[in-house]
Design an enzyme around this catalytic site. Structure first.
Site, mmCIF file in Angstrom:
data_model
loop_
_atom_site.group_PDB
_atom_site.id
_atom_site.type_symbol
_atom_site.label_atom_id
_atom_site.label_comp_id
_atom_site.label_asym_id
_atom_site.label_seq_id
_atom_site.Cartn_x
_atom_site.Cartn_y
_atom_site.Cartn_z
ATOM 1 N N CYS A 21 0.833 -1.204 0.000
ATOM 2 C CA CYS A 21 0.000 0.000 0.000
ATOM 3 C C CYS A 21 0.873 1.262 0.000
ATOM 4 O O CYS A 21 1.558 1.512 -0.980
ATOM 5 C CB CYS A 21 -0.961 -0.015 1.184
ATOM 6 S SG CYS A 21 -2.001 -1.478 1.277
ATOM 7 N N ASP B 299 -10.121 -3.098 -6.422
ATOM 8 C CA ASP B 299 -9.221 -2.136 -5.782
ATOM 9 C C ASP B 299 -9.453 -0.756 -6.373
ATOM 10 O O ASP B 299 -9.149 -0.519 -7.541
ATOM 11 C CB ASP B 299 -7.770 -2.581 -5.982
ATOM 12 C CG ASP B 299 -6.782 -1.822 -5.128
ATOM 13 O OD1 ASP B 299 -7.111 -0.709 -4.679
ATOM 14 O OD2 ASP B 299 -5.673 -2.332 -4.908
ATOM 15 N N HIS C 77 -8.176 -4.274 -1.969
ATOM 16 C CA HIS C 77 -6.987 -3.537 -1.551
ATOM 17 C C HIS C 77 -6.600 -3.919 -0.114
ATOM 18 O O HIS C 77 -7.456 -3.959 0.775
ATOM 19 C CB HIS C 77 -7.259 -2.033 -1.621
ATOM 20 C CG HIS C 77 -6.051 -1.186 -1.387
ATOM 21 N ND1 HIS C 77 -5.127 -0.934 -2.365
ATOM 22 C CD2 HIS C 77 -5.615 -0.533 -0.278
ATOM 23 C CE1 HIS C 77 -4.174 -0.159 -1.884
ATOM 24 N NE2 HIS C 77 -4.446 0.101 -0.612
#
Length: 246
Positions: free
Chosen positions: A135, A181, A213
């Protein structure tokens, strides 16, 4: 942008079960979680985990332990200088996302990673360094895939990677993506592939269906599809590092 800015999905997730076996030490003033491979206090290969917004917490520590169990010195540096998020803060209304992000741009984060890499090269004598970004940290793996920094890189569902950062890489790069995502979208994947194809570097892109995600580090592992994807993404990183750190 090759991937979008962080948003609410970057600030939520699940804590994984397990007891970390490493220890927290300091690299200069940088709080860092260290996990060493068994019976080897001087490994020549290392993995720097560049974390999501939760920094050094159970999930990232367990991930470092998994890399260490496969022969690497694995560390999680505090990229946020004590300002990492806690699980539950977002739901409790304690986070102003734009304000928090404004405190953790490249001007604040790059020097931390630079110092860690220099420590590995100059103090610990590490010969090969891989970066594993999740991330928030995925952007910084991309930024440091240049000569004298990281030797190879892996990212899972990266956030806010700029086109120019990706185009500038000089080292191999592997990517895990989620089907669902809003940060690293389908269009982002296609753009990533297009840019990587012009870098001249080895690359790999794996797509995992049915997951979202954050699946590789903070998903709800009671869902079989999440558990499978998380485990296979780790296998992907291991295989990539074994292939490219030679």
């Amino acid at each position: 942008m090759t991937s979008n800015q962080v948003s609410a999905c970057c600030f939520t997730g699940f804590r994984h079960e397990g007891k970390p076996v490493g220890e927290v030490k300091a690299i200069g003033e940088i709080r860092t979680y260290f996990s060493y491979p068994a019976n080897n206090n001087a490994p020549e290969r290392a993995v720097i985990i560049l974390s999501d917004v939760f920094g050094i917490f159970t999930n990232s520590q367990l991930l470092a332990d998994d890399f260490a169990a496969n022969g690497y010195l694995a560390i999680v540096p505090d990229l946020f200088a004590g300002d990492a998020m806690d699980l539950g803060d977002f739901e409790a209304g304690k986070i102003d996302i734009p304000e928090w992000i404004s405190r953790h741009g490249t001007d604040a984060t790059d020097p931390i990673i630079d110092a860690v890499i220099r420590h590995f090269r100059d103090k610990l004598g590490i010969k090969k360094i891989a970066g594993a970004g999740y991330c928030f940290g995925g952007k910084y793996v991309t930024r440091f895939l240049v000569d004298g920094k990281l030797d190879t890189g892996y990212s899972a569902h990266p956030s806010f990677v700029a086109d120019g950062e990706l185009a500038a890489i000089k080292k191999p790069f592997s990517l895990s993506a989620a089907e669902n995502d809003q940060i690293f979208t389908r269009d982002s994947r296609y753009k990533f592939e297009e840019i990587l194809g012009h870098t001249g570097q080895q690359y790999q892109i794996n797509l995992f269906s049915g997951v979202e995600h954050g699946f590789s580090i903070r998903a709800d592992l009671s869902r079989p599809e999440n558990k499978f994807a998380k485990e296979q993404a780790f296998v992907q990183a291991l295989g990539w590092f074994a292939h490219t750190l030679i």
